[in-house]
Design an enzyme around this catalytic site. Sequence first.
Site, short mmCIF file in Angstrom:
data_model
loop_
_atom_site.label_atom_id
_atom_site.label_comp_id
_atom_site.label_asym_id
_atom_site.label_seq_id
_atom_site.Cartn_x
_atom_site.Cartn_y
_atom_site.Cartn_z
N GLU A 266 -19.91 95.26 33.82
CA GLU A 266 -20.35 95.95 32.59
C GLU A 266 -19.28 96.91 32.14
OE1 GLU A 266 -24.07 98.11 32.65
OE2 GLU A 266 -25.07 96.49 33.73
N GLU B 288 -26.50 98.48 40.09
CA GLU B 288 -26.37 99.94 40.09
C GLU B 288 -27.41 100.65 40.95
OE1 GLU B 288 -26.35 101.18 35.98
OE2 GLU B 288 -24.52 100.10 35.52
O1 IFM Z 1 -27.94 99.70 29.64
C1 IFM Z 1 -27.38 100.08 30.85
C2 IFM Z 1 -27.50 98.97 31.86
O2 IFM Z 1 -28.81 98.56 32.05
C3 IFM Z 1 -26.97 99.43 33.20
N1 IFM Z 1 -25.65 99.98 33.07
C4 IFM Z 1 -25.44 100.95 32.04
C5 IFM Z 1 -25.93 100.43 30.72
C6 IFM Z 1 -25.67 101.47 29.61
O3 IFM Z 1 -26.32 102.66 29.91
#
Ligand code: IFM
Length: 471
Positions: A377, A193
């Site tokens: 994710e 990210e």
């Molecule tokens: O916890 C975070 C993760 O580290 C990166 N993506 C979003 C998740 C939830 O906010």
Amino acid sequence: MANDASAVFDTLSPAVSKGSLADPFTPPADSALWRKNFLLGAATASYQIEGAVDEDGRLPSIWDTFSAKPGKVLAGDTGAVACDHYHRWEADIEMLASLGLEGYRLSIAWPRVMDAAGVPNRKGLDFYKRLLNRLKEKGITTFVTLYHWDLPQHLEDRGGWLNRDTAYRFADYADLMSRELAGTVDAWATLNEPWCSAYLGYGNGHHAPGLANDRFATQAMHHLLLAHGLAVPVLRVNDPASQKGIVANIGRGTPNSDSAADQRAAHLFEVQHNAWILDPLLKGAYPQDLFELWPGTEPLVLDGDMETISAPLDFLGINYYFRTNVASDGAHGFRDVPLEGVERTQMGWEVYPDGLRDLLTGFKKTYHNLPPIYITENGMASDDQVTDGHVDDTQRISFLKRHLAAVDQAIKAGVDIRGYFLWSLMDNFEWAFGYERRFGVVHVDYSTQKRTVKRSAEWVAKFLKERKARA
Ligand code: IFM
């Protein structure tokens, strides 16, 4: 195609929508989720779970510094202990394996494995070697992210991602890790990210290192993407058998009205959240609309940078959580207009599975060279409590079902999606929200470090068992 991803499973198996464990998870027979080679796993990140921040030669990271500052993290929480995974990794891997999860996405803490002069820290390296070897023994597919936000503080002291040199230091780090860990990693992701690192870290200051300037954000993004581009060929040389990619969080922006101004606002929202990262990676250029939103913030780009950044990827990791409803701000940009009466999570984020499908199918149209995708994710936070030894996280089960349905729809629409990692294996340090927000499918009692498998994890395990039985 149905408009609403949730409707797909509801129609085919009405019981599923209730989200109770007693209901079997029955995706349609032609669903990609039944395919044995559609990888289903869970994800974590080093600073969020490891703890042991000053053990075995680990150096401070920007998150140690940031979370120690009053007011930066809810309740003054820090990652000093987190889930104590550094000491409990063996039991955690057993737990992962016992759930039948086939993939594990983890990240390496850069400050644990290298000192300021680039000298390897053997003890830190050994931790990851033990971990990855054990995962291999268990037959679990490993996705390893090199940078999930824990920049060594000594690099931040020299400008962090505002300093071009950090990109070269990252390539050195990628070189060391891929020489040391080759053969134990199935897929390397350079960055997690970059939007969050650049924008939250340097643009609005909500994340470490806490700077707030749009021009900083665009320059930090350029150096992050350059770091990615410099690292990929190094990874290819040192570990040719593995896949190489990057992980981007994507955001759905929908217009608050049919007005041209609101439509434009939604477009700019997605430029800022998605095209800012995906265009340089897949088209070799920044989207010009970004600089309409933030006039005068063009980063300094040297000759050859964009070619370096846009070298082909083996996969693109996609992280998706929610949509944002926006209207024109009356000037160059957009403003959030939260919708009323919609389902939200503990984060206040709207549950909107269709956004995932629509973004993925949209990317396929926009980028002719879109690489194979892994959802790296997806998940939700809820205020989970242990009652009689159980955690009934019904909303999470329903959330996961609906998002898996959205993935399935995107696959049917022709997007090459090869797997899905839920976020997260266990509750952990949720950055500026500390330990209050619980994203895990396993509950962590931070006072005892006791892990309790939530209903959602039991549900995923049940599906995986069924899939194995049918294979
Ligand atoms: O916890 C975070 C993760 O580290 C990166 N993506 C979003 C998740 C939830 O906010």
